[in-house]
Write a protein that holds these residues in place. Structure first.
Motif, PDB file in Angstrom:
ATOM      1  N   LEU A 152       0.835  -1.199   0.000  1.00 39.56           N
ATOM      2  CA  LEU A 152       0.000   0.000   0.000  1.00 39.56           C
ATOM      3  C   LEU A 152       0.870   1.249   0.000  1.00 39.56           C
ATOM      4  N   PRO A 154       1.614   4.944   1.554  1.00 37.48           N
ATOM      5  CA  PRO A 154       1.458   5.307   2.965  1.00 37.48           C
ATOM      6  C   PRO A 154       0.064   5.845   3.313  1.00 37.48           C
ATOM      7  N   ALA A 155      -0.545   6.594   2.395  1.00 38.77           N
ATOM      8  CA  ALA A 155      -1.832   7.187   2.705  1.00 38.77           C
ATOM      9  C   ALA A 155      -2.911   6.133   2.953  1.00 38.77           C
ATOM     10  N   LEU A 156      -2.762   4.958   2.327  1.00 40.02           N
ATOM     11  CA  LEU A 156      -3.776   3.912   2.488  1.00 40.02           C
ATOM     12  C   LEU A 156      -3.465   2.974   3.638  1.00 40.02           C
ATOM     13  N   ASP A 157      -2.275   3.155   4.246  1.00 43.15           N
ATOM     14  CA  ASP A 157      -1.828   2.218   5.258  1.00 43.15           C
ATOM     15  C   ASP A 157      -2.511   2.535   6.589  1.00 43.15           C
ATOM     16  N   SER A 158      -3.753   2.086   6.710  1.00 41.96           N
ATOM     17  CA  SER A 158      -4.518   2.367   7.919  1.00 41.96           C
ATOM     18  C   SER A 158      -5.600   1.307   8.044  1.00 41.96           C
ATOM     19  N   TRP A 246     -11.883   8.730   8.483  1.00 45.25           N
ATOM     20  CA  TRP A 246     -10.519   8.463   8.018  1.00 45.25           C
ATOM     21  C   TRP A 246      -9.877   9.750   7.466  1.00 45.25           C
ATOM     22  N   ALA A 249      -8.359  11.860  10.005  1.00 43.68           N
ATOM     23  CA  ALA A 249      -7.078  11.396  10.534  1.00 43.68           C
ATOM     24  C   ALA A 249      -5.955  11.546   9.515  1.00 43.68           C
ATOM     25  N   ALA A 250      -6.288  11.431   8.225  1.00 44.02           N
ATOM     26  CA  ALA A 250      -5.233  11.432   7.212  1.00 44.02           C
ATOM     27  C   ALA A 250      -4.963  12.824   6.650  1.00 44.02           C
TER      28      ALA A 250
ATOM     29  N   GLN B 232       8.011   3.603  -5.489  1.00 46.22           N
ATOM     30  CA  GLN B 232       6.715   3.784  -4.808  1.00 46.22           C
ATOM     31  C   GLN B 232       6.968   3.898  -3.309  1.00 46.22           C
ATOM     32  N   LEU B 234       6.700   3.589   0.654  1.00 48.97           N
ATOM     33  CA  LEU B 234       6.140   2.603   1.581  1.00 48.97           C
ATOM     34  C   LEU B 234       5.729   3.258   2.886  1.00 48.97           C
ATOM     35  N   SER B 235       6.581   4.136   3.406  1.00 45.06           N
ATOM     36  CA  SER B 235       6.219   4.809   4.651  1.00 45.06           C
ATOM     37  C   SER B 235       6.970   6.116   4.789  1.00 45.06           C
ATOM     38  N   VAL B 255       1.475   9.606   8.045  1.00 43.51           N
ATOM     39  CA  VAL B 255       0.384  10.110   7.217  1.00 43.51           C
ATOM     40  C   VAL B 255      -0.977   9.897   7.883  1.00 43.51           C
ATOM     41  N   ASN B 256      -1.171   8.712   8.490  1.00 47.99           N
ATOM     42  CA  ASN B 256      -2.460   8.459   9.123  1.00 47.99           C
ATOM     43  C   ASN B 256      -2.428   8.632  10.634  1.00 47.99           C
ATOM     44  N   PRO B 258      -1.826  11.669  12.977  1.00 41.09           N
ATOM     45  CA  PRO B 258      -1.522  13.069  13.253  1.00 41.09           C
ATOM     46  C   PRO B 258      -1.072  13.283  14.698  1.00 41.09           C
ATOM     47  N   ARG B 260      -1.895  15.145  17.855  1.00 38.50           N
ATOM     48  CA  ARG B 260      -3.074  15.840  18.386  1.00 38.50           C
ATOM     49  C   ARG B 260      -2.661  16.653  19.606  1.00 38.50           C
ATOM     50  N   TYR B 267      -0.836  17.582  10.838  1.00 43.08           N
ATOM     51  CA  TYR B 267      -0.871  16.497   9.865  1.00 43.08           C
ATOM     52  C   TYR B 267       0.324  16.580   8.944  1.00 43.08           C
TER      53      TYR B 267
END
Lengths: 319, 491
Positions: A152, A154-158, A246, A249-250, B232, B234-235, B255-256, B258, B260, B267
């Motif tokens: 995935l 990174p943006a979809l890795d959740s 989502w 959070a993203a 691509q 990965l993280s 990315v997912n 944040p 707080r 973000y």
């Protein structure tokens, strides 16, 4: 594993196509279901009325339908295999790009169809249309959307991927199956209007209205359409809500009028319009059904139009 | 007059009008997905206006680049909400009454109702079964009336009321919410504190002032990205330190995930490289600057400028000859391509980094007070000849040989620091939106799944009818009559 997944999909498509042929046999040789009395008159008038010649094709037709149903189950098994092996190969939910989304959505469509037929076996011959739309979409997936297995972005890795995208895919698949009886209703409705009170031989019916002879009564199709949409709408609503959570959070906001979000909203509004129109006695049933069909068109725009032509935050198609 | 208003109100709150408005709302939302929107990507709007000088301004005049904040879009949804309120208020009253109004008497001949059965038992016996099935039951004169499924209408009203809650949440967010974007370079010097001046771009809600922003500071300690061989990603992980009021801490910003903080969330949006350049001027003074370069492709080919406005000042007099300022325009390639003529990075991490520089000397044009981009030199100064290129473009590697210019001054490329772009956001409407969404779904499900139905009993005859389409009513009645144990339960 990924090789297995890639070779299982053509198997599923092939088996669905064979099932389609079986349904077509049943369809072609069966007597018309919606108006049995009228059909009997036609047969009687068209040739010497003989019991044997009439019963034989009917049995053959039923056999064709039964084989087709078994093939649909087998196709669904191969289809499920495609999804599971792909998930194992990628070590994640197989919902990370457009190819996987369409394959999963089509599986939901077939699964819902099998669910409907299990509960109402007399609708079996409509499997022709259900398998037709699924074979078409899967064909597009296998030829133009195919993306090799990969991790995935990174943006979809959740964990929201499993919640939001699954909900979106399930409701898309169910809406797809709802689209089938909606279109058939329009055909049958036209057929019923043209043949009402007229002996069938005197009416010249053009394709596709001529298909109406072998369709269930329009009320049956209409009610089926409604019930499928009633099932899908809350799931679509949930897809929107989970997407918003989502997105918070993203991207930092629950709603941002990204093209994909816009079209989720449009489809939601159109389908809500369908449910309202259906509940309003003064709105004709045909009008309501047309709204449901427009709803499916907006779903297609969202899936293909937005993924291919518009750049947005949801550009994960992998194309 | 009253009659006209009354008629207009009835027209507006009719289902047909609501349907038309729903349809208009869907159609009105379409252009916003096809044309660039200011609220989403303002730079694309500017590009569009530049490329379409004919249609662009006209579209702009009719708010086609601000569809979702346009008066016509607002007109549709406000009318729709008015229609909604007009529709649910009377229904709320009717529903409240229905819950308390006594049930109607059983008809004289229940067997004439759409679904009917017989029952060889007493009225009390039948009523007990209905009560066990959670019907509302009344026994009068040996006859039984029962009703069930009020939750359908209750859910329906809840669903529609939840839409109003959502509208309130949106309004609150747009009044009291704010956001800002900021690029943070790694290290203590790059620390960012939450004041408006420190933002590269920001938007404040209608009721938010600069002094309302909460106090906190965020610093980037390190940044790590991993990629597939294809490039691509990965993280992305940014290790940040923060000071929130008196509380100090660190966080792995992803990315997912944040950060707080009290009163705002941070973000992770983007990342890149900031080359560090050291310039040694005519007087032997070393000037160092770290400049974030913006990347233009997924392989992080990055470009930017490094300017030295204070270069070549005479330490004795504090003055400088005119035209002795220096600036560099550069392209940074984290991984040099195999074919040097390509000019684009081959991979996003620093496997074989190279910095291409073009030197300019003259007047940078920074003193005239006109704001300018920090990512490019002023084109007007170059065009007018006040800023001239020096020598040929030159390639430098980190820590490598300095580049000696024609006047004996030198520039060295010391290395890079990471930067991240963050979005800082606060939206007080969010809890309300979440509540509204939960209520919406909680109301939607019963409003679609439950049917309101009545069951009557008189003299051994049972009849039932459903207010909504309910093919399973007969089956439900059979179940009710079959269930033997139910008769033993007396409520």
């Amino acid at each position: 594993m990924s090789g297995l997944s890639d070779s299982l999909l053509p198997v599923a498509i092939l088996v669905y196509t064979l099932a389609m042929l079986g349904y077509a046999v049943e369809y072609a040789f069966s007597s018309s279901r919606g108006a049995p009395s009228r059909q009997l008159v036609t047969v009687g008038a068209g040739g010497p009325p003989s019991r044997t010649t009439e019963a034989e094709p009917r049995n053959r037709a039923a056999l064709g339908g039964k084989i087709a149903l078994v093939l649909t189950w087998l196709g669904a098994a191969a289809h499920l295999g495609t999804i599971v092996t792909r998930g194992i190969a990628a070590e994640r939910m197989p919902l990370g790009n457009m190819y996987e989304f369409v394959v999963f959505g089509c599986f939901v469509a077939i699964a819902s169809w099998l669910g409907i037929v299990t509960r109402r076996p007399n609708l079996r011959h409509l499997g022709l249309y259900a398998t037709l739309v699924v074979v078409l979409l899967l064909g597009i997936a296998a030829t133009t959307l195919f993306t090799p297995v990969g991790p995935l972005v990174p943006a979809l890795d959740s964990y929201w991927l499993a919640i939001h995208v699954t909900a979106a895919s399930i409701s898309s698949g169910v809406f797809l199956i709802g689209f089938v009886p909606a279109v058939l209703f329009l055909i049958r409705n036209k057929y019923e209007r043209l043949t009402a009170g007229v002996p069938e031989r005197e009416v010249y019916l053009k394709f596709p209205v001529s298909l109406g002879a072998k369709l269930p009564r329009s009320e049956v199709l209409e009610r089926l359409t409604f019930r499928i949409h009633v099932f899908a709408f809350p799931i679509w609503t949930f897809a929107g809500i989970s997407g918003a959570i989502w997105a918070e959070a993203a991207w930092g906001r629950y709603w941002g009028w990204d093209p994909k979000e816009v079209w989720l909203f449009i489809s939601w509004v159109v389908y809500a319009g369908y449910l309202h129109a259906r509940a309003t006695p003064s709105v004709r049933r045909t009008t309501a059904i047309w709204i449901a069909i427009i709803g499916w068109v907006t779903m297609l725009v969202n899936l293909f139009g937005i993924n291919f032509m518009v750049e947005g935050l949801h550009s994960y198609a992998g194309l | 007059m009253v009659a006209i208003v009354r008629k207009a109100w009835r027209q507006l709150t009719s289902m047909r009008t609501a349907l038309v408005l729903l349809f208009l709302l869907a159609v009105a939302a379409v252009p916003g997905s096809l044309l660039p929107q200011r609220g989403v990507a303002i730079e694309k709007v500017n590009d569009y206006l530049k490329n379409n000088p004919g249609a662009g301004p006209w579209l702009d005049r009719f708010y086609f680049f601000d569809v979702y904040s346009s008066p016509w879009f607002a007109a549709i949804y406000l009318l729709l909400f008015t229609s909604l309120v007009g529709c649910i208020l009377p229904r709320l009253r009717t529903q409240a009454e229905a819950l308390f109004r006594p049930l109607p008497d059983a008809p004289a001949r229940p067997e004439r109702l759409p679904v009917s059965r017989t029952f060889d038992g007493t009225a009390e016996d039948f009523a007990a079964r209905l009560k066990k099935a959670r019907y509302r039951v009344a026994i009068r004169d040996g006859a039984v009336s029962a009703e069930k499924g009020y939750l359908r209408e209750t859910g329906n009203l809840l669903f529609h009321s939840a839409l109003i809650v959502l509208l309130v949440g949106v309004a609150l967010g747009s009044w009291y919410g704010w956001h800002g974007n900021r690029l943070i370079v790694a290290g203590p010097d790059g620390e960012f504190c939450n004041t408006l001046q420190q933002y590269d771009e920001y938007g404040l809600g209608a009721r938010v002032g600069a002094s309302d922003l909460p106090e906190f500071c965020v610093r980037l300690d390190s940044f790590k990205a991993s990629y597939l061989d294809s490039g691509q990603p990965l993280s992305f992980t940014a290790n940040v330190g923060y000071l929130d009021g008196a509380k100090e801490g660190t966080h792995r910003l992803k990315v997912n995930e944040p950060l707080r903080l009290n009163g705002a969330n941070v973000y992770l949006l983007a990342n890149g490289y900031a080359p560090i350049l050291e310039y040694t001027d005519k007087f032997g003074r070393k000037l160092t600057t770290t400049v974030p370069f913006l990347n233009s492709d997924p392989m992080l080919t990055s470009s930017g400028v490094a300017v030295f406005p204070d270069a070549n000042l005479d330490p004795a007099t504090g003055k400088r000859e005119y035209g002795q300022q220096i600036g560099f325009q550069g392209v940074y390639l984290p991984t040099k391509p195999a074919d040097p003529s390509v000019g684009r990075s081959a991979f996003p991490t620093e496997k074989d980094p190279a910095l291409m520089l073009v030197a300019y000397r003259g007047d940078l044009g920074l003193d005239n007070g006109i704001p300018s981009s920090v990512y490019s030199l002023k084109q007007s100064q170059i065009d007018s000849g006040r800023l001239k290129p020096v020598g040929e473009p030159h390639m430098l590697v980190p820590g490598g040989e300095p580049w000696k210019l024609d006047d004996g001054t030198t520039v060295r490329f010391l290395g890079t620091k990471s930067w991240v772009a963050v979005s800082v956001r606060h939206d007080p409407g969010e809890p309300i939106m979440l509540t509204g969404a939960v209520l919406l779904l909680a109301g939607l499900l019963p409003s679609l799944a439950i049917r309101r139905r009545r069951v009557f009993y008189r003299d051994g005859q049972v009849g039932a009818l459903a207010k909504n389409e309910y093919p399973g009513l007969g089956a439900e009645l059979d179940q009710l009559l079959r269930d033997k144990d139910a008769s033993e339960v007396r409520v």
